[in-house]
Design a protein around this motif. Sequence first.
Motif, short mmCIF file in Angstrom:
data_model
loop_
_atom_site.label_atom_id
_atom_site.label_comp_id
_atom_site.label_asym_id
_atom_site.label_seq_id
_atom_site.Cartn_x
_atom_site.Cartn_y
_atom_site.Cartn_z
N ALA A 640 4.50 -8.25 2.14
CA ALA A 640 5.57 -7.89 3.06
C ALA A 640 6.66 -7.10 2.35
CB ALA A 640 6.15 -9.16 3.70
N LEU A 641 7.01 -7.50 1.13
CA LEU A 641 8.04 -6.78 0.38
C LEU A 641 7.57 -5.36 0.06
CD1 LEU A 641 10.77 -6.81 -1.01
CD2 LEU A 641 9.67 -7.80 -3.03
N ARG A 642 6.29 -5.20 -0.25
CA ARG A 642 5.75 -3.86 -0.51
C ARG A 642 5.90 -2.97 0.72
NH1 ARG A 642 4.85 0.65 -3.27
NH2 ARG A 642 2.99 1.72 -2.57
N ARG A 643 5.63 -3.52 1.89
CA ARG A 643 5.78 -2.71 3.12
C ARG A 643 7.24 -2.34 3.35
NH1 ARG A 643 1.99 -6.80 4.89
NH2 ARG A 643 -0.10 -5.85 5.05
N MET A 644 8.15 -3.17 2.88
CA MET A 644 9.57 -2.89 3.09
C MET A 644 10.06 -1.78 2.17
SD MET A 644 12.75 -5.52 2.42
CE MET A 644 14.39 -4.89 2.09
N VAL A 645 9.65 -1.80 0.88
CA VAL A 645 10.21 -0.83 -0.08
C VAL A 645 9.41 0.46 -0.11
CG1 VAL A 645 11.05 -2.75 -1.49
CG2 VAL A 645 8.86 -1.70 -2.04
N ARG A 646 8.22 0.47 0.45
CA ARG A 646 7.38 1.66 0.30
C ARG A 646 8.00 2.92 0.89
NH1 ARG A 646 0.92 2.28 1.81
NH2 ARG A 646 0.77 4.47 1.19
N PRO A 647 8.59 2.90 2.10
CA PRO A 647 9.14 4.16 2.63
C PRO A 647 10.20 4.79 1.73
CG PRO A 647 8.93 2.51 4.36
CD PRO A 647 8.70 1.80 3.06
N THR A 648 10.95 3.96 1.00
CA THR A 648 12.04 4.47 0.17
C THR A 648 11.63 4.64 -1.28
OG1 THR A 648 13.62 3.36 1.62
CG2 THR A 648 14.44 4.11 -0.52
N LEU A 649 10.90 3.67 -1.80
CA LEU A 649 10.52 3.67 -3.22
C LEU A 649 8.99 3.58 -3.32
CD1 LEU A 649 13.23 1.11 -4.38
CD2 LEU A 649 13.30 3.57 -4.73
N ASP A 650 8.37 4.67 -2.99
CA ASP A 650 6.91 4.66 -2.93
C ASP A 650 6.29 4.45 -4.31
OD1 ASP A 650 4.32 5.03 -1.74
OD2 ASP A 650 4.30 7.04 -2.62
N ARG A 651 6.96 4.93 -5.38
CA ARG A 651 6.38 4.84 -6.72
C ARG A 651 6.72 3.53 -7.43
NH1 ARG A 651 4.24 9.47 -8.85
NH2 ARG A 651 4.54 11.39 -7.65
N LEU A 652 7.45 2.64 -6.81
CA LEU A 652 7.80 1.38 -7.44
C LEU A 652 6.70 0.35 -7.18
CD1 LEU A 652 9.85 -0.38 -8.97
CD2 LEU A 652 10.86 -0.98 -6.74
N PRO A 653 5.97 -0.08 -8.21
CA PRO A 653 4.92 -1.08 -7.99
C PRO A 653 5.53 -2.44 -7.66
CG PRO A 653 4.64 0.09 -10.09
CD PRO A 653 6.01 0.39 -9.59
N VAL A 654 4.89 -3.16 -6.75
CA VAL A 654 5.32 -4.51 -6.38
C VAL A 654 4.21 -5.47 -6.79
CG1 VAL A 654 6.08 -6.03 -4.53
CG2 VAL A 654 6.63 -3.58 -4.45
N LEU A 655 4.51 -6.37 -7.74
CA LEU A 655 3.54 -7.32 -8.25
C LEU A 655 4.00 -8.74 -7.97
CD1 LEU A 655 2.97 -4.64 -9.84
CD2 LEU A 655 2.30 -6.07 -11.78
N SER A 656 3.08 -9.67 -8.05
CA SER A 656 3.41 -11.08 -7.89
C SER A 656 3.46 -11.74 -9.26
CB SER A 656 2.39 -11.79 -7.01
OG SER A 656 1.12 -11.83 -7.65
N TYR A 657 4.11 -12.94 -9.30
CA TYR A 657 4.22 -13.65 -10.57
C TYR A 657 2.84 -13.99 -11.15
CZ TYR A 657 9.08 -14.31 -9.09
OH TYR A 657 10.36 -14.09 -8.68
N THR A 658 1.90 -14.31 -10.29
CA THR A 658 0.57 -14.70 -10.78
C THR A 658 -0.15 -13.55 -11.47
OG1 THR A 658 -0.36 -14.20 -8.60
CG2 THR A 658 0.29 -16.49 -9.03
N GLU A 659 0.19 -12.31 -11.10
CA GLU A 659 -0.48 -11.17 -11.71
C GLU A 659 0.03 -10.90 -13.12
OE1 GLU A 659 0.15 -7.99 -8.99
OE2 GLU A 659 -0.75 -9.07 -7.32
N LEU A 660 1.20 -11.46 -13.48
CA LEU A 660 1.77 -11.23 -14.80
C LEU A 660 1.23 -12.19 -15.84
CD1 LEU A 660 5.53 -10.63 -13.91
CD2 LEU A 660 3.82 -8.92 -14.52
N THR A 661 0.48 -13.20 -15.42
CA THR A 661 0.00 -14.22 -16.35
C THR A 661 -0.90 -13.59 -17.41
OG1 THR A 661 0.06 -15.84 -14.56
CG2 THR A 661 -1.20 -16.41 -16.54
N GLY A 662 -0.55 -13.82 -18.66
CA GLY A 662 -1.36 -13.32 -19.77
C GLY A 662 -1.33 -11.82 -19.93
N SER A 663 -0.22 -11.18 -19.52
CA SER A 663 -0.17 -9.71 -19.56
C SER A 663 0.88 -9.19 -20.54
CB SER A 663 0.14 -9.16 -18.15
OG SER A 663 -0.87 -9.54 -17.25
N GLY A 664 1.12 -9.91 -21.60
CA GLY A 664 2.07 -9.43 -22.60
C GLY A 664 3.45 -10.00 -22.37
N GLN A 665 4.41 -9.51 -23.15
CA GLN A 665 5.80 -9.98 -23.10
C GLN A 665 6.51 -9.40 -21.88
OE1 GLN A 665 7.08 -12.17 -25.32
NE2 GLN A 665 8.97 -12.27 -24.13
N VAL A 666 7.13 -10.30 -21.08
CA VAL A 666 7.86 -9.88 -19.88
C VAL A 666 9.32 -9.71 -20.24
CG1 VAL A 666 8.51 -10.49 -17.53
CG2 VAL A 666 6.22 -11.06 -18.39
#
Length: 683
Positions: A640-666
């Motif tokens: 839902a948040l992706r659908r909200m920001v897409r018209p204005t910030l199309d190039r801003l990726p929207v990720l969830s916390y679970t996708e960051l697991t084991g992906s380096g230093q945050v």
Amino acid sequence: MPLKRLTQLGVPIGIVAIVVMLVVPLPAMVLDVLIALNITGALLVLMVAMFVKRPLDFAAFPAVVLVMTLFRLALNVSATRLVLLDGYAGKVIDTFGHFVVGGSLVVGMIVFVILLVIQFVVITNGAGRVAEVGARFTLDAMPGKQMAIDADLNSGLITEDQARQRRADVHAEADFYGAMDGASKFVKGDAIAAIIITLVNLIGGFAIGVAQLGMPMGEAIQTYSLLSIGDGLVSQIPALLLSVATGLIVTRNTGDDDMGSDILRQIGGNRMPLRIAGFAAFSLCLIPGLPKIPFLLAGGLMLLASTRVPVEEEPQTPEQREAEALPSPDSPERLAAEIQVDALGLELSPDIIDLVDPSVGGDLLDRVKALRRKVASDIGIVVPPVRTRDNIELPARTYAITLFGIEVARGEAPPGSVMAIGDLLGNLPGHPTVEPVFGLEAKWIPSELRAQAELSGATVVDRASVITTHLSEVVTQHAARLLGREDVRLLTDVVKRTHPVVIEELTPAQLSLGEVQRVLQSLLDEQVSVRDLVRIFEALSLRAAVSKDLDGLVEAARQALGPAIVAPYLQSGDVHVISLDPQLEHRMLESMRSTEQGAVLAMDPELGQRVLMQLTALGREAEEADQRPVLVCAPQIRAALRRMVRPTLDRLPVLSYTELTGSGQVRSAGVVTGDLSLTTAGG
């Protein structure tokens, strides 16, 4: 010994044995067997040459000519040794010397000379000339054939495997005719060697018979002459067969049948020539003194053959054939073909057609072909063929990219220019422009100034690279639209070959192809690669057992692909994130509403505007710090948040916390609170 191993060692052992024959004396009985094998082998080669449908089906022929020629020369040496030492070279040569030529020295000499003339003057010279011309024409035609293959591949008429096979055939054909040009020299040299060997046998045998064996001159001449001629005939018969085979191979055109079938079909395929030949044979009977029966038989056979030929229909013009091949203009098939649109197209104005003309160095088609492979390896879908055509309605030096017949992007590619990208371009003459993908300031400058622009620190890109990069960006942005139902079927079939259980559990038991297509399109819509289809399908299978909600299926697939999704945004092992204030995130979760297009955030418009403003400011700060930030949130509100920001910030990726697991230093790039103040990473 296994058959495969035997075939690998057979020819090398045979060649070594031939070389040994040149040195080691052979008994007369062994020589008889080898001569019979030589004649039979030459006959076999001739039959194979007649029954192949195209020259490349007998690609080993040049090597066979060399081996057979060497074998025959070894037999000549062995026979010469026996003739000069014993005055006897086996039953085969003796029979040819007495029975075949009737024991007459004159007859034998005449027959031998005739065979030499036929082989050396007629067949060998003709075959050598044809092989030389064929090799030259084949090499000259190679660039055109390669261009035709590339054009068929880029237009989608053939597959990559078919194109690879055609290129291999072109190279094999050039190698074959080049080898045949050399092989014909072996045949000519063999004919010359036969004359010299026969003369040596005649002169040497006469000298040995008279000087060493004390034979009368007449007896010596009769004995050694018949043996020499017999040896020459035994050699010339297989040599003549091999020369005929060489002529047949180099004059053979590719056809659907063997040579005999093609000749009979083409000679006897028309009734009128057979009738004319038959009546001409009958008319020769009117000449006084000529025997009537042979010409009556020949003419009768021609007329009888003409009655077996079917009546030939009047040939059609190309326009008539084309009209018959195409359905009628009002037929459903013709109308359906006319209304179909190309999935992906590239249109060029007439003045930049040189980009696709290989004769002037245009390699755009090759780059587009390479782009399809790159996109397939990057995002995991098979891009449809790019239909490249000219469009006279486009302004000069312009290209346009179409998607399903609709123009989605346009750019410039002025002839004789290259694009210079950089900040210090003021001193360079040219036409200012904007780089079509990243929006960078650039300038089209003359190609001659490329080195000067590079010295000034600018990045210089040629026209084909500009168009290819632009096309790649369009394909990536619209990958979801390009993924059709048939493409999904193809992808599932590929996975099924290696992981059949995954596909059997997923479709059609749990999800239809259409539902799988929607999930993959949603992933592609957010620039997520779908290469790892096995993990995607496994995640969908587990989620579909609980719910078939699209957003839930997409989140399950994204969670399985977590590290791969984060990987493009890692910088030195760190990922820079913009997070939401917990209270704001809770308000968003409460404001979620389900619609036909998926979950949306029914927030207060003023609050939503403040959130977008803060996201824009934080994103700008991160980019100024040379960072590539991502927005992270709870997985329940991510879609839902992706659908909200897409018209204005199309190039801003929207990720969830679970996708960051084991992906380096945050590392935090800021926190969005929803009020007018900004909380940044440093404050």
